[in-house]
Design a protein around this motif. Structure first.
Motif, PDB file in Angstrom:
ATOM      1  N   TRP A 151       0.834  -1.210   0.000  1.00  0.00           N
ATOM      2  CA  TRP A 151       0.000   0.000   0.000  1.00  0.00           C
ATOM      3  C   TRP A 151       0.865   1.255   0.000  1.00  0.00           C
ATOM      4  CZ3 TRP A 151      -0.754   4.355   2.890  1.00  0.00           C
ATOM      5  CH2 TRP A 151      -1.910   5.083   2.660  1.00  0.00           C
ATOM      6  N   SER A 152       1.904   1.283   0.830  1.00  0.00           N
ATOM      7  CA  SER A 152       2.759   2.477   0.931  1.00  0.00           C
ATOM      8  C   SER A 152       3.489   2.741  -0.383  1.00  0.00           C
ATOM      9  CB  SER A 152       3.776   2.299   2.069  1.00  0.00           C
ATOM     10  OG  SER A 152       3.122   2.096   3.301  1.00  0.00           O
ATOM     11  N   ILE A 153       4.045   1.698  -0.967  1.00  0.00           N
ATOM     12  CA  ILE A 153       4.769   1.878  -2.237  1.00  0.00           C
ATOM     13  C   ILE A 153       3.796   2.263  -3.348  1.00  0.00           C
ATOM     14  CG2 ILE A 153       6.130   0.678  -3.990  1.00  0.00           C
ATOM     15  CD1 ILE A 153       7.390  -0.937  -1.721  1.00  0.00           C
ATOM     16  N   GLY A 154       2.604   1.696  -3.339  1.00  0.00           N
ATOM     17  CA  GLY A 154       1.606   2.054  -4.340  1.00  0.00           C
ATOM     18  C   GLY A 154       1.214   3.517  -4.269  1.00  0.00           C
ATOM     19  N   ARG A 155       1.052   4.054  -3.027  1.00  0.00           N
ATOM     20  CA  ARG A 155       0.709   5.470  -2.896  1.00  0.00           C
ATOM     21  C   ARG A 155       1.874   6.362  -3.291  1.00  0.00           C
ATOM     22  NH1 ARG A 155      -2.472   2.464  -2.291  1.00  0.00           N
ATOM     23  NH2 ARG A 155      -2.469   2.946  -4.514  1.00  0.00           N
ATOM     24  N   ASP A 158       1.777   6.533  -7.024  1.00  0.00           N
ATOM     25  CA  ASP A 158       0.711   7.438  -7.467  1.00  0.00           C
ATOM     26  C   ASP A 158       1.125   8.894  -7.297  1.00  0.00           C
ATOM     27  OD1 ASP A 158      -0.855   5.251  -8.049  1.00  0.00           O
ATOM     28  OD2 ASP A 158      -1.901   5.272  -6.118  1.00  0.00           O
ATOM     29  N   LEU A 159       1.812   9.199  -6.192  1.00  0.00           N
ATOM     30  CA  LEU A 159       2.238  10.574  -5.930  1.00  0.00           C
ATOM     31  C   LEU A 159       3.249  11.045  -6.970  1.00  0.00           C
ATOM     32  CD1 LEU A 159       2.236  13.055  -4.039  1.00  0.00           C
ATOM     33  CD2 LEU A 159       4.092  11.953  -2.763  1.00  0.00           C
ATOM     34  N   PHE A 203      12.084   9.682 -11.726  1.00  0.00           N
ATOM     35  CA  PHE A 203      10.743   9.691 -12.316  1.00  0.00           C
ATOM     36  C   PHE A 203      10.478   8.466 -13.186  1.00  0.00           C
ATOM     37  CE2 PHE A 203      10.894  14.324 -11.459  1.00  0.00           C
ATOM     38  CZ  PHE A 203       9.672  14.449 -10.811  1.00  0.00           C
ATOM     39  N   GLY A 204      11.494   7.650 -13.446  1.00  0.00           N
ATOM     40  CA  GLY A 204      11.307   6.497 -14.309  1.00  0.00           C
ATOM     41  C   GLY A 204      11.011   5.191 -13.602  1.00  0.00           C
ATOM     42  N   TRP A 205      11.334   5.083 -12.303  1.00  0.00           N
ATOM     43  CA  TRP A 205      11.194   3.791 -11.640  1.00  0.00           C
ATOM     44  C   TRP A 205       9.746   3.373 -11.364  1.00  0.00           C
ATOM     45  CZ3 TRP A 205       8.705   3.088  -7.052  1.00  0.00           C
ATOM     46  CH2 TRP A 205       8.550   4.190  -6.219  1.00  0.00           C
ATOM     47  N   ARG A 210       5.780  -1.210 -10.968  1.00  0.00           N
ATOM     48  CA  ARG A 210       4.467  -1.851 -11.140  1.00  0.00           C
ATOM     49  C   ARG A 210       4.586  -3.142 -11.946  1.00  0.00           C
ATOM     50  NH1 ARG A 210       0.113   3.070 -12.275  1.00  0.00           N
ATOM     51  NH2 ARG A 210      -0.169   3.635 -10.075  1.00  0.00           N
ATOM     52  N   ILE A 211       5.456  -3.144 -12.957  1.00  0.00           N
ATOM     53  CA  ILE A 211       5.662  -4.370 -13.739  1.00  0.00           C
ATOM     54  C   ILE A 211       6.242  -5.471 -12.862  1.00  0.00           C
ATOM     55  CG2 ILE A 211       6.954  -5.365 -15.666  1.00  0.00           C
ATOM     56  CD1 ILE A 211       6.845  -2.614 -17.001  1.00  0.00           C
TER      57      ILE A 211
END
Length: 336
Positions: A151-155, A158-159, A203-205, A210-211
């Motif tokens: 959850w933390s990495i996903g947010r 998104d940020l 900005f690229g990671w 996600r992959i």
């Protein structure tokens, strides 16, 4: 009729190579992928182009050091008239200057393009390493541990993706470049190179993370991971000894596809005035300067533009071919 035991003679074995049964040798997944890649003619042509550009990137600084090429010497005698345009046809093309010379300065254009390939490739490779490294680590953590970590990495992803990247690159450039200089990195182009690598890598990671997360979510349910957990293997070992070796295919494909994107990004940043500053040559600042002479000296505009186009096209075509070769479900490999 009854046959005696002596009449049960075994069938004679083949005695020649032609009569011997042909053994079927198994092939590893890598061998299969390599065969599929070799069958893709477009990808192989692109691979040859990539090898040529890689050799140029390595050899160009050596040629500059020994005097074979010269990207810095001014030749005022090769430019004249209003605007100091190159003398001769097609931007001053000659045996000494196969692609002509720059307006105003008279510097050899071919030498500057070769050195520009070197710096652009170095920046793109370094930014790719940063992006892939962060994406692999955070994607592994999110996919394997799930829960709060996921959850933390996903947010965070998104940020970062919500940022207007181009505007941030322009707005933060003076501030962050000065901070890098204060931290001990030499001012000027060294600090700008560091800034470009850091920004592109940061900005690229998220896309790659996600992959990797999706791949890990699938792999962690496989029997070999469950077996390692039952044997008491540490989580770090499972991540880097069991899961990571099974992620080399997406890592390889993503790297070949994102690297030309970073080469184009450097060109865009130079065009917008936040990239490498001349006289240090890159394909980006050569294009930025050549736009002013696109009508008067088309060669000056076309030479770096076509070089950038071919580099990006070669990496994209090879990346597509590599993806098809590594995907056993793809029916496009070898069909081009």
């Amino acid at each position: 009729m009854t046959l005696s035991a002596g009449e049960f003679a075994a069938e004679p074995l083949p005695t020649t190579a032609e009569e011997a049964p042909t053994s079927v040798a198994g092939r590893s997944p890598w061998q299969i992928a390599r065969a599929r890649l070799r069958a893709n003619r477009v990808a192989m042509v692109a691979f040859v182009a990539i090898v040529v550009f890689a050799v140029i990137a390595v050899v160009a600084p050596i040629l500059q050091a020994v005097g074979v090429i010269d990207a810095t010497t001014l030749h005022p005698d090769l430019v004249q008239g209003p605007g100091a345009m190159p003398t001769g046809a097609f931007g001053g093309i000659s045996l000494q200057h196969p692609l002509g010379v720059e307006p105003q300065t008279g510097r050899d254009l071919l030498s500057r393009i070769l050195l520009g390939i070197t710096l652009d490739t170095a920046i793109a490779v370094a930014a790719t390493i940063v992006s892939v490294g962060l994406g692999v680590v955070l994607g592994l953590v999110a996919g394997f541990y799930r829960g709060a970590a996921d959850w933390s990495i996903g947010r965070l992803i998104d940020l970062i993706l919500a940022f207007p990247q181009l505007l941030m690159l322009i707005a933060l450039s003076p501030v962050l470049v000065q901070r890098l200089t204060d931290a001990g990195i030499p001012s000027g182009n060294p600090s700008k190179v560091t800034y470009i690598i850091a920004v592109l890598g940061f900005f690229g990671w998220p896309y790659f993370a996600r992959i990797i997360r999706g791949q890990v979510l699938s792999l962690r349910e496989r029997e070999f991971v469950e077996a390692a957990e039952m044997l008491g293997a540490r989580r770090s070992r499972i991540n880097f000894k069991e899961l990571l070796p099974n992620l080399w295919a997406p890592i390889l494909v993503y790297s070949t596809l994102v690297l030309p994107t970073y080469i184009s990004a450097e060109a865009a940043m130079s065009f917008l005035g936040v990239g490498i500053v001349p006289p240090t040559p890159t394909l980006g600042n050569l294009l930025q300067d050549s736009v002013n002479y696109a009508t008067a000296d088309p060669t000056y505009f076309l030479a770096p533009g076509l070089t950038l186009f071919i580099v990006v096209l070669a990496f994209n075509q090879f990346g597509d071919g590599l993806r098809d070769a590594l995907d056993p479900r793809s029916d496009r490999a070898g069909g081009r």
